[in-house]
Design a protein around this motif. Structure first.
Motif, PDB file in Angstrom:
ATOM      1  N   ASP A   1       0.881  -1.166   0.000  1.00 55.11           N
ATOM      2  CA  ASP A   1       0.000   0.000   0.000  1.00 55.11           C
ATOM      3  C   ASP A   1       0.922   1.219   0.000  1.00 55.11           C
ATOM      4  O   ASP A   1       1.423   1.634   1.039  1.00 55.11           O
ATOM      5  CB  ASP A   1      -0.895  -0.018   1.236  1.00 55.11           C
ATOM      6  CG  ASP A   1      -1.784   1.212   1.320  1.00 55.11           C
ATOM      7  OD1 ASP A   1      -1.853   1.972   0.333  1.00 55.11           O
ATOM      8  OD2 ASP A   1      -2.396   1.437   2.380  1.00 55.11           O
ATOM      9  N   PHE A   2       1.147   1.791  -1.172  1.00 53.39           N
ATOM     10  CA  PHE A   2       2.241   2.724  -1.354  1.00 53.39           C
ATOM     11  C   PHE A   2       2.047   4.041  -0.619  1.00 53.39           C
ATOM     12  O   PHE A   2       3.003   4.720  -0.258  1.00 53.39           O
ATOM     13  CB  PHE A   2       2.468   2.981  -2.848  1.00 53.39           C
ATOM     14  CG  PHE A   2       3.831   3.482  -3.179  1.00 53.39           C
ATOM     15  CD1 PHE A   2       4.955   2.765  -2.813  1.00 53.39           C
ATOM     16  CD2 PHE A   2       4.004   4.670  -3.854  1.00 53.39           C
ATOM     17  CE1 PHE A   2       6.229   3.221  -3.106  1.00 53.39           C
ATOM     18  CE2 PHE A   2       5.271   5.139  -4.169  1.00 53.39           C
ATOM     19  CZ  PHE A   2       6.391   4.414  -3.788  1.00 53.39           C
ATOM     20  N   ASP A   3       0.793   4.443  -0.406  1.00 57.17           N
ATOM     21  CA  ASP A   3       0.580   5.707   0.299  1.00 57.17           C
ATOM     22  C   ASP A   3       0.659   5.534   1.815  1.00 57.17           C
ATOM     23  O   ASP A   3       0.735   6.508   2.550  1.00 57.17           O
ATOM     24  CB  ASP A   3      -0.767   6.319  -0.089  1.00 57.17           C
ATOM     25  CG  ASP A   3      -1.930   5.417   0.249  1.00 57.17           C
ATOM     26  OD1 ASP A   3      -2.444   5.517   1.379  1.00 57.17           O
ATOM     27  OD2 ASP A   3      -2.317   4.604  -0.598  1.00 57.17           O
ATOM     28  N   ARG A   4       0.607   4.302   2.308  1.00 56.45           N
ATOM     29  CA  ARG A   4       0.779   3.973   3.728  1.00 56.45           C
ATOM     30  C   ARG A   4      -0.236   4.667   4.638  1.00 56.45           C
ATOM     31  O   ARG A   4       0.082   5.081   5.754  1.00 56.45           O
ATOM     32  CB  ARG A   4       2.208   4.291   4.175  1.00 56.45           C
ATOM     33  CG  ARG A   4       3.240   3.360   3.605  1.00 56.45           C
ATOM     34  CD  ARG A   4       4.648   3.900   3.783  1.00 56.45           C
ATOM     35  NE  ARG A   4       4.948   4.935   2.788  1.00 56.45           N
ATOM     36  CZ  ARG A   4       6.069   5.649   2.768  1.00 56.45           C
ATOM     37  NH1 ARG A   4       6.981   5.466   3.699  1.00 56.45           N
ATOM     38  NH2 ARG A   4       6.276   6.557   1.843  1.00 56.45           N
ATOM     39  N   THR A   5      -1.464   4.836   4.141  1.00 57.00           N
ATOM     40  CA  THR A   5      -2.543   5.420   4.925  1.00 57.00           C
ATOM     41  C   THR A   5      -3.795   4.576   4.698  1.00 57.00           C
ATOM     42  O   THR A   5      -3.859   3.760   3.768  1.00 57.00           O
ATOM     43  CB  THR A   5      -2.839   6.875   4.503  1.00 57.00           C
ATOM     44  OG1 THR A   5      -3.490   6.870   3.231  1.00 57.00           O
ATOM     45  CG2 THR A   5      -1.561   7.700   4.446  1.00 57.00           C
ATOM     46  N   PRO A   6      -4.850   4.751   5.521  1.00 55.06           N
ATOM     47  CA  PRO A   6      -6.099   4.015   5.298  1.00 55.06           C
ATOM     48  C   PRO A   6      -6.848   4.455   4.034  1.00 55.06           C
ATOM     49  O   PRO A   6      -7.813   3.799   3.634  1.00 55.06           O
ATOM     50  CB  PRO A   6      -6.927   4.322   6.554  1.00 55.06           C
ATOM     51  CG  PRO A   6      -5.939   4.776   7.567  1.00 55.06           C
ATOM     52  CD  PRO A   6      -4.865   5.474   6.805  1.00 55.06           C
ATOM     53  N   ILE A   7      -6.412   5.560   3.416  1.00 52.27           N
ATOM     54  CA  ILE A   7      -7.058   6.015   2.185  1.00 52.27           C
ATOM     55  C   ILE A   7      -6.760   5.031   1.060  1.00 52.27           C
ATOM     56  O   ILE A   7      -5.618   4.620   0.866  1.00 52.27           O
ATOM     57  CB  ILE A   7      -6.561   7.426   1.807  1.00 52.27           C
ATOM     58  CG1 ILE A   7      -6.890   8.418   2.927  1.00 52.27           C
ATOM     59  CG2 ILE A   7      -7.169   7.894   0.481  1.00 52.27           C
ATOM     60  CD1 ILE A   7      -6.256   9.781   2.738  1.00 52.27           C
ATOM     61  N   GLU A   8      -7.778   4.638   0.319  1.00 51.32           N
ATOM     62  CA  GLU A   8      -7.573   3.724  -0.807  1.00 51.32           C
ATOM     63  C   GLU A   8      -7.028   4.537  -1.987  1.00 51.32           C
ATOM     64  O   GLU A   8      -7.784   5.107  -2.764  1.00 51.32           O
ATOM     65  CB  GLU A   8      -8.882   3.026  -1.170  1.00 51.32           C
ATOM     66  CG  GLU A   8      -9.362   2.085  -0.076  1.00 51.32           C
ATOM     67  CD  GLU A   8     -10.677   1.418  -0.434  1.00 51.32           C
ATOM     68  OE1 GLU A   8     -11.087   0.505   0.297  1.00 51.32           O
ATOM     69  OE2 GLU A   8     -11.314   1.807  -1.436  1.00 51.32           O
ATOM     70  N   SER A   9      -5.713   4.547  -2.124  1.00 53.17           N
ATOM     71  CA  SER A   9      -5.117   5.395  -3.141  1.00 53.17           C
ATOM     72  C   SER A   9      -4.173   4.605  -4.046  1.00 53.17           C
ATOM     73  O   SER A   9      -4.592   4.065  -5.050  1.00 53.17           O
ATOM     74  CB  SER A   9      -4.389   6.569  -2.474  1.00 53.17           C
ATOM     75  OG  SER A   9      -3.908   7.473  -3.429  1.00 53.17           O
ATOM     76  N   TRP A  10      -2.890   4.513  -3.681  1.00 56.20           N
ATOM     77  CA  TRP A  10      -1.891   3.901  -4.551  1.00 56.20           C
ATOM     78  C   TRP A  10      -1.455   2.533  -4.032  1.00 56.20           C
ATOM     79  O   TRP A  10      -1.250   2.341  -2.834  1.00 56.20           O
ATOM     80  CB  TRP A  10      -0.656   4.797  -4.650  1.00 56.20           C
ATOM     81  CG  TRP A  10      -0.838   6.000  -5.532  1.00 56.20           C
ATOM     82  CD1 TRP A  10      -1.261   7.238  -5.151  1.00 56.20           C
ATOM     83  CD2 TRP A  10      -0.604   6.081  -6.939  1.00 56.20           C
ATOM     84  NE1 TRP A  10      -1.301   8.092  -6.229  1.00 56.20           N
ATOM     85  CE2 TRP A  10      -0.895   7.413  -7.348  1.00 56.20           C
ATOM     86  CE3 TRP A  10      -0.153   5.177  -7.900  1.00 56.20           C
ATOM     87  CZ2 TRP A  10      -0.765   7.852  -8.652  1.00 56.20           C
ATOM     88  CZ3 TRP A  10      -0.019   5.610  -9.210  1.00 56.20           C
ATOM     89  CH2 TRP A  10      -0.325   6.931  -9.582  1.00 56.20           C
ATOM     90  N   TYR A  11      -1.258   1.610  -4.979  1.00 53.04           N
ATOM     91  CA  TYR A  11      -0.762   0.262  -4.677  1.00 53.04           C
ATOM     92  C   TYR A  11       0.359  -0.061  -5.672  1.00 53.04           C
ATOM     93  O   TYR A  11       0.265   0.281  -6.853  1.00 53.04           O
ATOM     94  CB  TYR A  11      -1.873  -0.781  -4.806  1.00 53.04           C
ATOM     95  CG  TYR A  11      -3.088  -0.469  -3.951  1.00 53.04           C
ATOM     96  CD1 TYR A  11      -3.233  -1.031  -2.691  1.00 53.04           C
ATOM     97  CD2 TYR A  11      -4.084   0.400  -4.405  1.00 53.04           C
ATOM     98  CE1 TYR A  11      -4.340  -0.738  -1.900  1.00 53.04           C
ATOM     99  CE2 TYR A  11      -5.190   0.705  -3.624  1.00 53.04           C
ATOM    100  CZ  TYR A  11      -5.322   0.129  -2.381  1.00 53.04           C
ATOM    101  OH  TYR A  11      -6.411   0.414  -1.598  1.00 53.04           O
ATOM    102  N   THR A  12       1.424  -0.724  -5.184  1.00 56.03           N
ATOM    103  CA  THR A  12       2.547  -1.018  -6.077  1.00 56.03           C
ATOM    104  C   THR A  12       2.972  -2.474  -5.958  1.00 56.03           C
ATOM    105  O   THR A  12       2.800  -3.129  -4.924  1.00 56.03           O
ATOM    106  CB  THR A  12       3.772  -0.134  -5.751  1.00 56.03           C
ATOM    107  OG1 THR A  12       4.179  -0.356  -4.403  1.00 56.03           O
ATOM    108  CG2 THR A  12       3.461   1.330  -5.965  1.00 56.03           C
TER     109      THR A  12
END
Length: 856
Positions: free
Chosen positions: A408-419
Motif C-alpha cells: 500500500d504505497f501511500d501507507r494510509t487508510p485512504i484507498e489510493s496507490w498500490y505497487t
C-alpha cells in the motif's frame, strides 16, 4: 521516560549493577580468576587477537549470540558503537526488504542492495542483500569491521564490512544445539543444528534448520494484520581434512520468507502542525550565496510519537479488493495507453499483481499484501598449508535471491496507490590468495578475485495502480516504470598486503587492491532490452602504523580509501533524442507548450545543464586513530577510536519530470504520452564525517560483567544538490546534515550471575540502548525524537542447558525507530507529486517470552 537524560540513566544503571555485584574494583588476587573473553578475528584474512588488530572491530562469538539471545543483525549492532541497522525499516516503509546498514553515518541515497556502502560476507563470500534475513543460529562468530575495507574485502565495503563465520562441524564428536523461543504477539522461533563425523578425524557433516514466525504488531482498520513475518531455512555443511595440511568446507543454504504488510505510517503534509509554511531559514540559495529562504508546506519540529496528539495512525490497507474498485467507471491503462470501458473491477489488483504476467521475469508469485522471498546460497572454502607455513586459500560462492512485494504505497487508510515491486538477483564469485608464514618479521599476502552479478528491480515502484482520479469518475489507473536498477556487474581485481615489524613494538602495514568494475544499467520493454555500460577503475590503498609497547596496549593510525562505482542513470541510456510531432504542456512550466525530445527534457534538469549517463567513481578518504587497552589482568578492555572522512562524488538524487514516448523503440510514434512522469536521476556531491567511538568490556567481579559502547558522530554536506523537495526553495544543501543518523548512540549491558543450587546458576541481565534524535529529511527541518530501549532477562543455567524469561522493550517505548521524507501519494488521482510527508516505522511493541537453549 524521556525526561531522564541519557547520561543520567546510563550512569544510574552502572551504579545499580555495581552495587549488585558488591564491589567495584577487582583485587589482583581475584583478578587472576577472571578475564574478558578473548576473541580471535580474521578481518585481514589471517587470525589475530581482537585487541591486537589495528582496526576498529566489534566481534561477537557464538557464546555471545547464544547467551544474549540475539535474533538478527539488528540486535548485534545495537551493541556496536557507530552502527545502525533495522531489518524492518527501509526509508520509512518498513518490511524486510532493502534494509540499510550505516557505519559512522555513511549511507548511499538509495537503499537498493547492489549499491550499499557496507557489505555482508558469509565465510568470505559476498552476500547480495543478505543482511535482511540471514539467521544467526549456525554462526561461530560475527565481525563488524568499521572504516573502508576495500583493500581486503573489495566491492561495496566502502564504509565497512560485516563478516559472518559459520560453524565448522567437529571431526571427532557428535554435537547438537536446540534453541526455542515463544513470546507474546505470536512470536515463535525454533532452530537446531546437529553435526556428526562421517569418517572420524577426516570428514564431518552438519545440518541446521530454523522456523521463525511473528504475529501482527498492529491491526489495520480493514481488519488485516500489520507486521506478520515468517521464515523457514535449512542448511548443510560438509567439512573435510584429508590430511593435516588441507581443509575443505562446502555449504548449502535455502530459505523462504513470507511476510504480511509491514508496519508503517505516513505523516501527511496537509495535516501537519506546526507547519513550515511561511517560516524562514537562513541558508544558501541555488548559487551558494547566503539567503533567507521562505519554506513551503512541510513539517518543522519533532514528529509526535505513536499515540500522541497529532501523530499519524499506524494504519493502512491490507486487502487486495479495495472497495473503490467495485465502482462502475472507465479505467485508465497508462502502460499501453488509452481508457478501458466502464465496469466494476473489484479484482483489478489481483488480476494485475497476482494473476498477471510477472513484471520481472523470475520473481516468485505472491497472493497477498507483503513480501515473498526465496533465497539459495552455496559456498566452497579450501585452505592448504604448504612449504612450512605458506597458505593457499580459495573461496567460491553462488547466490540466488528472488522476491515479490505488494505494498500500500501511500501507507494510509485512504484507498489510493498500490505497487508491485519485484526483485531478482543472481551472483557468483571466486577468490584465490596465497600468504606467507605469520610469524616472520616480514609477512605478505596476495590474491585475485572475480565477481559477476545480475540484479533486476523496478527501482521505483514497478507497476503502480491508482484507485481513482478527481471525484473518482475514472479509475483505477495502471502505471508502469521500466525494470531497472543498475543491474549487471562484472568485477575483477587483484590485491596484496605487506606487514613489516620495524621493531618489536612498531609495525607498518601497506595494503592495496585494484578493481575494474563494469556496470550496466538495463531497461526492458517487452522483448526490447537497452542498457548503459560504464567501467570504473579503482585503486583502494590502506596504510597502518601500529605501536604495541606492551601486550596490553595497541595504538595505531591508518589512512585508507574506500571506493564505490558511480551510479548509472538508466533514463539517460534509453531516452529518445527525437523531437515530438505534437506539442505538449511543459511539465516544468504549466501553460507553456513545447515539443523538445525526451533527452533534451532530461538535460535541462541536470545542475550542469547536460545529461550525465553515470556519476564518477565514489571515493571515501579516511583517517582513523585508535587506542586499544587491557587492564587488571585482562578483566577490563576498552577501545577508543577517532575518525575523519571525506566522501567525494557522493550520488545525490535529483527528480526530473518529463513527457515520454513508449519505452520500446519499436513502439515509439513520436507522440507524447498523456501524463508526464516524475523519476529520479543521480548527480555528484561531497560530504565530510567525523566522530569518536568507545567500546569496552569489564569483568567487574566473579559474578558481575558489563559491556558499554557509545559514539558521537558529526557530518555535513560540502556539496549536495537536490530538487526532490518542492517546499524547500533551494537545491543547494551545503552545510546541512545527513538524515536518519543520530549524533549520539550508546548501549550498556550488565549481567549478574551466581550459584543457585548444586550445578545450577541463576543470572539476571539488563540491556539499555540509546538512540539520539535524528533528522528525517536532508533539509534538517523535521526529526524523530531520541529514545531508550530497555530489555530484561532472568534465567537459570547449567552445563549444556539454559532457560530464561525475558521482556523486550520493557517500558513499551512508542517512539518512531525510523523516518524518511517522501511524496504524499494519499491524494487520489494526484499526479503532481508536489505534496510531501514523512514515512515512519514504529518501535516493536513490548513482548514477554521464554527461551530454552540445549547443547549436547
Amino acid at each position: 521516560m524521556r525526561f531522564i537524560s541519557a547520561r543520567t540513566l546510563l550512569l544510574g544503571t552502572v551504579a545499580a549493577t555495581t552495587m549488585l555485584g558488591g564491589q567495584s574494583v577487582v583485587s589482583p588476587a581475584s583478578a587472576q580468576q577472571l578475564a574478558v573473553e578473548e576473541i580471535v578475528v580474521t578481518a585481514r584474512q589471517r587470525e589475530e587477537r581482537l585487541q591486537d588488530i589495528p582496526l576498529s572491530i566489534a566481534a561477537f562469538s557464538a557464546a555471545d549470540i547464544r547467551e544474549q539471545g540475539f535474533r538478527d543483525l539488528g540486535d548485534i549492532v545495537m551493541q556496536t558503537s557507530g552502527v545502525t541497522f533495522d531489518p524492518r525499516a527501509s526509508s520509512g516503509t518498513g518490511g524486510r526488504i532493502n534494509s540499510q546498514i550505516r557505519i559512522r553515518g555513511v549511507a548511499t541515497g538509495g537503499s537498493l542492495p547492489h549499491i550499499q556502502p557496507v557489505s555482508l560476507f558469509v565465510d568470505g563470500v559476498y552476500s547480495l542483500g543478505g543482511a535482511n534475513v540471514l539467521p544467526l543460529n549456525e554462526l561461530e562468530r560475527v565481525e563488524i569491521i568499521k572504516g573502508p575495507q576495500s583493500a581486503f574485502f573489495g566491492r561495496n565495503t566502502f564504509a565497512g564490512a560485516i563478516n559472518y563465520i559459520t560453524r565448522t562441524p567437529s571431526l571427532e564428536e557428535y554435537e547438537m544445539v536446540i534453541d526455542a523461543t515463544a513470546a507474546t504477539r505470536g512470536i515463535f522461533d525454533f532452530s537446531t543444528i546437529a553435526s556428526a563425523p562421517l569418517v572420524e578425524g577426516k570428514m564431518a557433516v552438519q545440518l541446521a534448520a530454523r522456523m521463525y514466525a511473528r504475529g501482527a504488531q498492529y491491526t489495520a482498520t480493514d481488519g488485516g494484520g500489520l507486521g506478520e513475518e515468517e521464515s523457514n531455512s535449512i542448511s548443510g555443511v560438509i567439512y573435510a581434512e584429508p590430511n593435516e595440511d588441507i581443509k575443505i568446507k562446502a555449504r548449502v543454504f535455502y530459505q523462504e520468507d513470507d511476510d504480511g504488510h509491514p508496519v508503517s505510517a505516513f505523516f501527511r503534509a496537509q495535516t501537519l502542525s506546526p507547519t513550515c509554511l511561511g517560516q524562514t531559514r537562513d541558508r544558501l540559495d541555488d548559487d551558494g550565496n547566503p539567503a533567507t529562504l521562505t519554506l513551503g508546506a512541510y513539517y518543522c519540529g519533532v514528529v509526535p510519537g505513536v499515540g500522541e496528539t497529532g501523530a499519524p495512525p499506524v494504519d493502512l490497507n491490507t486487502s487486495l479488493r479495495p472497495g473503490l474498485f467495485a465502482l462502475v467507471r472507465p479505467a485508465f491503462d497508462g502502460v499501453n495507453g488509452g481508457f478501458l470501458p466502464p465496469a466494476a473491477r473489484p479484482d483489478y489488483l489481483i488480476d494485475t499483481f497476482v494473476n498477471g504476467p510477472p513484471f520481472v521475469e523470475g520473481a516468485p508469485s505472491i497472493d497477498h499484501m507483503g513480501l515473498v522471498r526465496k533465497t539459495f546460497r552455496t559456498s566452497l572454502n579450501l585452505d592448504w598449508e604448504f612449504a612450512d607455513g605458506y597458505n593457499f586459500n580459495m573461496t567460491g560462492g553462488y547466490n540466488d535471491s528472488d522476491l515479490n512485494y505488494i505494498l500500500d504505497f501511500d501507507r494510509t487508510p485512504i484507498e489510493s496507490w498500490y505497487t508491485n515491486d519485484p526483485q531478482v538477483s543472481r551472483d557468483y564469485s571466486v577468490e584465490a590468495r596465497i600468504s606467507s608464514p605469520g610469524e616472520e618479521r616480514l609477512r605478505w599476502l596476495g590474491g585475485a578475485t572475480y565477481y559477476n552479478q545480475k540484479f533486476v528491480t523496478s527501482g521505483a515502484g514497478g507497476l503502480a495502480i491508482n484507485s481513482c482520479f478527481g471525484t473518482c469518475a475514472v479509475g483505477p489507473g495502471l502505471f508502469g516504470l521500466p525494470a531497472t536498477g543498475g543491474n549487471l556487474a562484472e568485477v575483477w581485481g587483484v590485491y596484496g598486503s605487506v606487514s613489516y615489524d620495524i621493531t618489536e613494538e612498531l609495525t607498518f602495514d601497506a595494503e592495496v587492491r585494484y578493481l575494474e568494475d563494469e556496470r550496466t544499467s538495463e531497461i526492458r520493454a517487452g522483448s526490447f532490452v537497452q542498457g548503459f555500460a560504464a567501467t570504473y577503475k579503482q585503486w583502494t590503498p590502506r596504510f597502518i602504523l601500529t605501536y604495541r609497547p606492551t601486550d596490553e596496549t595497541t595504538v595505531y593510525a591508518q589512512v585508507s580509501r574506500g571506493s564505490l562505482p558511480g551510479v548509472t542513470n538508466g533514463l539517460v541510456a534509453i531516452c529518445s533524442d527525437e523531437t515530438f510531432l505534437q506539442p505538449y504542456e511543459d511539465p516544468l512550466n504549466p501553460g507553456t507548450f513545447i515539443s523538445i525530445s525526451e533527452c533534451d527534457q532530461l538535460a535541462r534538469q541536470f545542475p550542469s545543464g547536460e545529461s550525465q549517463g553515470s556519476t564518477p567513481s565514489q571515493k571515501l578518504d579516511a583517517l582513523e586513530i585508535g587506542w586499544k587497552q587491557s587492564a587488571f589482568d585482562n578483566t577490563l578492555n576498552f577501545n577508543l577510536t577517532g575518525y575523519y572522512y571525506t566522501w567525494k562524488n557522493l550520488p545525490s538524487g535529483v527528480q526530473v519530470r518529463y513527457v515520454r514516448d513508449a519505452d520500446d523503440p519499436n513502439l515509439r510514434d513520436r507522440l507524447p504520452n498523456q501524463f508526464p512522469n516524475t523519476l529520479g536521476v543521480s548527480v555528484s556531491g561531497k560530504q565530510k564525517l567525523w566522530g569518536l567511538e568507545l567500546e569496552s568490556g569489564w569483568q567487574a567481579t566473579e559474578n558481575l560483567s558489563m559491556q558499554f559502547n557509545a559514539s558521537w558522530n558529526q557530518n555535513e554536506w560540502s556539496e549536495f544538490r537536490s530538487t526532490s523537495a518542492p517546499f524547500y526553495p533551494s537545491n543547494n544543501y551545503k552545510g546541512l546534515e545527513q538524515a536518519r543518523y543520530p549524533e549520539w548512540m550508546g548501549n550498556l549491558t550488565t549481567t549478574y550471575e551466581d550459584i543457585l543450587i548444586n550445578e545450577w546458576n541463576w543470572y539476571v541481565r539488563g540491556n539499555v540502548s540509546y538512540m539520539g534524535e535524528q533528522w528525517v529529511d536532508f533539509e534538517n527541518l523535521a526529526s524523530i525524537e531520541d529514545y531508550f530501549l530497555i530489555d530484561a532477562f532472568l534465567g537459570v543455567q547449567r552445563e549444556g542447558l539454559r532457560v530464561e524469561v525475558f521482556v523486550r522493550n520493557l517500558f513499551d517505548d512508542d517512539s518512531w525507530v525510523n523516518g524518511s521524507r517522501g511524496v504524499d501519494f494519499s491524494s487520489q488521482g494526484d499526479l503532481s507529486f508536489s505534496l510531501q510527508g514523512i514515512g515512519l516505522v514504529p518501535q516493536q511493541k513490548r513482548t514477554f517470552g521464554i527461551r530454552t537453549n540445549l547443547e549436547f
